[in-house]
Design an enzyme around this catalytic site. Structure first.
Site, PDB file in Angstrom:
ATOM      1  N   ASP A  89      20.674  40.745  24.201  1.00 45.23           N
ATOM      2  CA  ASP A  89      20.397  39.605  25.076  1.00 45.23           C
ATOM      3  C   ASP A  89      20.520  38.395  24.161  1.00 45.23           C
ATOM      4  O   ASP A  89      19.721  38.244  23.228  1.00 45.23           O
ATOM      5  CB  ASP A  89      18.980  39.695  25.648  1.00 45.23           C
ATOM      6  CG  ASP A  89      18.714  38.548  26.615  1.00 45.23           C
ATOM      7  OD1 ASP A  89      18.995  37.395  26.254  1.00 45.23           O
ATOM      8  OD2 ASP A  89      18.236  38.815  27.723  1.00 45.23           O
ATOM      9  N   HIS A  90      21.519  37.560  24.422  1.00 46.09           N
ATOM     10  CA  HIS A  90      21.813  36.522  23.409  1.00 46.09           C
ATOM     11  C   HIS A  90      20.661  35.523  23.243  1.00 46.09           C
ATOM     12  O   HIS A  90      20.616  34.786  22.264  1.00 46.09           O
ATOM     13  CB  HIS A  90      23.145  35.826  23.694  1.00 46.09           C
ATOM     14  CG  HIS A  90      23.088  34.769  24.758  1.00 46.09           C
ATOM     15  ND1 HIS A  90      23.229  35.047  26.087  1.00 46.09           N
ATOM     16  CD2 HIS A  90      22.913  33.432  24.678  1.00 46.09           C
ATOM     17  CE1 HIS A  90      23.140  33.930  26.777  1.00 46.09           C
ATOM     18  NE2 HIS A  90      22.948  32.928  25.946  1.00 46.09           N
ATOM     19  N   LYS A 148      18.516  33.111  19.566  1.00 38.32           N
ATOM     20  CA  LYS A 148      18.185  31.684  19.450  1.00 38.32           C
ATOM     21  C   LYS A 148      16.953  31.519  18.560  1.00 38.32           C
ATOM     22  O   LYS A 148      15.954  32.197  18.754  1.00 38.32           O
ATOM     23  CB  LYS A 148      17.903  31.091  20.841  1.00 38.32           C
ATOM     24  CG  LYS A 148      19.127  31.073  21.763  1.00 38.32           C
ATOM     25  CD  LYS A 148      18.757  30.487  23.109  1.00 38.32           C
ATOM     26  CE  LYS A 148      19.845  30.689  24.144  1.00 38.32           C
ATOM     27  NZ  LYS A 148      20.877  29.665  24.158  1.00 38.32           N
ATOM     28  N   GLU A 195      20.585  24.608  34.091  1.00 36.15           N
ATOM     29  CA  GLU A 195      21.916  24.404  33.512  1.00 36.15           C
ATOM     30  C   GLU A 195      22.665  23.335  34.280  1.00 36.15           C
ATOM     31  O   GLU A 195      22.533  23.239  35.501  1.00 36.15           O
ATOM     32  CB  GLU A 195      22.727  25.695  33.582  1.00 36.15           C
ATOM     33  CG  GLU A 195      22.159  26.808  32.747  1.00 36.15           C
ATOM     34  CD  GLU A 195      23.116  27.997  32.750  1.00 36.15           C
ATOM     35  OE1 GLU A 195      24.042  27.996  31.942  1.00 36.15           O
ATOM     36  OE2 GLU A 195      22.928  28.899  33.580  1.00 36.15           O
ATOM     37  N   HIS A 232      17.282  36.973  30.380  1.00 30.83           N
ATOM     38  CA  HIS A 232      16.935  35.824  29.543  1.00 30.83           C
ATOM     39  C   HIS A 232      15.505  35.304  29.800  1.00 30.83           C
ATOM     40  O   HIS A 232      14.742  35.078  28.863  1.00 30.83           O
ATOM     41  CB  HIS A 232      17.938  34.694  29.749  1.00 30.83           C
ATOM     42  CG  HIS A 232      19.365  35.107  29.518  1.00 30.83           C
ATOM     43  ND1 HIS A 232      19.717  36.059  28.596  1.00 30.83           N
ATOM     44  CD2 HIS A 232      20.524  34.703  30.087  1.00 30.83           C
ATOM     45  CE1 HIS A 232      21.034  36.213  28.604  1.00 30.83           C
ATOM     46  NE2 HIS A 232      21.546  35.412  29.506  1.00 30.83           N
TER      47      HIS A 232
END
Ligand code: BG6
Length: 508
Positions: free
Chosen positions: A194-195, A199, A233, A257
């Site tokens: 999970d990108h 972070k 976003e 996320h």
């Protein structure tokens, strides 16, 4: 040039074991935009193994030279810093291409032989990382072929499989995929990315909570009124109409996320900073999210689609007019919901989540609202008129942490106003711009699963959102709201908090 920071607090900058980094879907967007750009940054930081090879698996007949040219072009386009030719060449010299297609099982037998020879020549010792940068429909077929040809067996060397989200499209499909993969290899070999976990500020949530003594004593229902998680976003759906229309804001963002953020904020302290201990706590808190009935899910959520508007200077058309979006689609581009966590720490503390596309600003943050002072001690100032105490963990666009509190306005009268104490990453640390994938890829190579999702967390996440998916599907157009592109989202999202006497944090 500044080096990237050492990935992870407890690690020295050790070099990973020799290995072959095998990329399925090497000609696709993900491989170009993120994987190769991250490998380049790792090469620049001298964090790739001494003995290393990158093997691109392509379906079409592609030579190694063609693949290297293609990757170089991608690198020039997507690198997070100016490309140094010597560093790029060092990386590209490790790249070769093999043709394989899960639709042709014998191509995997050939691939195994070719990999064996290549590894012999490069001295990578049989360690293999299979990175599936492919559409999700290819995950299981590729894994099956890798399993059938024995390439997932660990005989004195390691074999790892990296998969990207989406990991399933609901609880049943996630379970089926987990079962399939776990029938071929063990959990330790699977790295579900999970990108968000790449972070810095997301990882910093654990450090903030557990490397400081002052937050944890007040991190509970006695002091916290509620938690807000926002991922807004500006981007619309753009060219992703076909994927997005089948997915929607909830599936695309919430069980992955937003739940990563939620679980790091809400988990119990793990006994050790070690993969299984941390992942067990994360899975436990996700499993403690109250399973709502479909009726409750409808009452506790808002879903909406954007209609025409302006985001910055761009004109955005109706979502329904986006290419590849089905006529009359009821897919949501905005989702907000109220969740609760059934455990000792969080009983009675609502978690409000929201995420949407084509909104007026980009903002990813966790805002923790503390309870108001219990008593109006200052003359003429009601407790309600005091500024709300928010601790904000800002993930984007300005990574940092801020605390809002009340202070006396200078002057003879006792006047009170809210002020903000701000920490911004960029004021303290100089890190070279990175893709966020460096840490994740490095961790895969050194065999640290701490930042990757375990099967039980993935399933717990889907279990919590399943009533919303089911209720929204049944409701169809009923209850689907709209909002203008470039706005803050649908008014109904404000009502979700207003009815509890609360409101979303306003940017100051
Ligand atoms: C992806 C989603 O997983 O995350 C996209 O599929 C979304 O729709 C993206 O835009 C958001 O990531 P970030 O890092 O920009 O917040």
């Amino acid at each position: 040039m500044t080096e990237i920071q050492a990935p992870g607090p407890a690690k020295s900058k050790k070099k990973p074991d020799p290995c072959a980094f095998v990329i399925f879907g090497v000609t696709g967007d993900l491989a170009h935009r993120l994987v190769i750009a991250a490998l380049y940054n790792l090469q620049a930081a001298d964090l790739l193994p001494e003995k290393f090879c990158v093997v691109g698996i392509a379906r079409k007949d592609m030579t190694g030279a063609e693949l290297r040219d293609d990757l170089m072009k991608g690198l020039k386009q997507y690198a997070t810093r100016p490309v140094d030719d010597a560093i790029a060449q060092k990386l590209l010299n490790c790249v070769t291409c093999i043709e394989a297609d899960p639709g042709e099982p014998e191509s995997f037998d050939r691939m195994r032989e070719q990999l064996d020879k290549l590894e012999e020549a490069r001295g990578t010792g049989g360690n293999r990382l299979f990175y599936l940068a492919t559409p999700p429909s290819a995950f299981a077929p590729i894994a099956r072929q890798l399993g059938r040809t024995g390439m997932l067996k660990e005989n004195g060397s390691w074999r790892r499989l990296v998969v990207e989200k989406p990991f399933g499209t609901d609880l049943a499909s996630a379970k089926a995929l987990n079962n399939e993969l776990l029938g071929l290899m063990n959990e330790q070999q699977i790295y579900r990315i999970d990108h968000y976990l790449g972070k810095e500020t997301v990882q910093n949530i654990l450090v903030l909570r557990f490397a400081n003594g002052m937050f944890e004593p007040i991190w509970n229902r006695n002091h916290i009124d509620h938690v807000q998680i926002t991922v807004d976003e500006k981007l619309g759906v753009g060219h992703r109409g076909s994927f997005y229309d089948a997915t929607g804001a909830l599936r695309d963002m919430v069980p992955n996320h937003l739940f990563q953020l939620l679980s790091l904020v809400a988990m119990e302290p793990p006994a050790r900073f070690e993969a299984n201990a941390v992942r067990s706590e994360k899975a436990d808190v996700l499993a403690a999210i109250t399973t709502q009935t479909e009726e409750e899910a409808l009452k506790n959520s808002v879903r909406a689609q954007y209609v025409t508007g302006h985001v910055s200077d761009d004109d955005i058309g109706d979502y329904l007019k986006t290419k590849d979006v089905k006529e009359g689609s009821t897919t949501e581009t905005y989702a907000a919901m109220k969740l609760s966590i059934d455990n000792w720490r969080w009983a009675g503390v609502p978690f409000y989540l929201r995420t949407g596309k084509a909104l007026g600003i980009k903002r990813t943050e966790v805002a923790i609202k503390f309870k108001q002072a219990p008593f109006a001690m200052f003359r003429d100032m009601s407790v309600e008129s005091l500024a709300e105490n928010f601790l904000v963990i800002a993930v984007e666009p300005n990574e940092g942490i801020s605390l809002k509190f009340n202070t006396k306005v200078p002057g003879p009268a006792v006047e009170i106003d809210g002020v903000e104490m701000k920490f911004r990453y960029k004021d303290y640390f100089q890190a070279a711009p990175a893709t966020g994938y460096e840490t994740l890829i490095y961790d895969c190579m050194i065999g640290d699963n701490i930042l990757f999702q375990r099967a039980d967390s993935v399933e717990a996440g889907w279990r919590a959102v399943q009533p919303f998916l089911d209720a929204w599907k049944k409701a169809g157009k009923d209850g689907l709201k709209t909002y203008n592109a470039g706005s803050e989202g649908p008014e109904e999202a404000n009502d979700l908090l207003k009815r509890d006497g609360r409101s979303w944090r306003v940017l100051s």
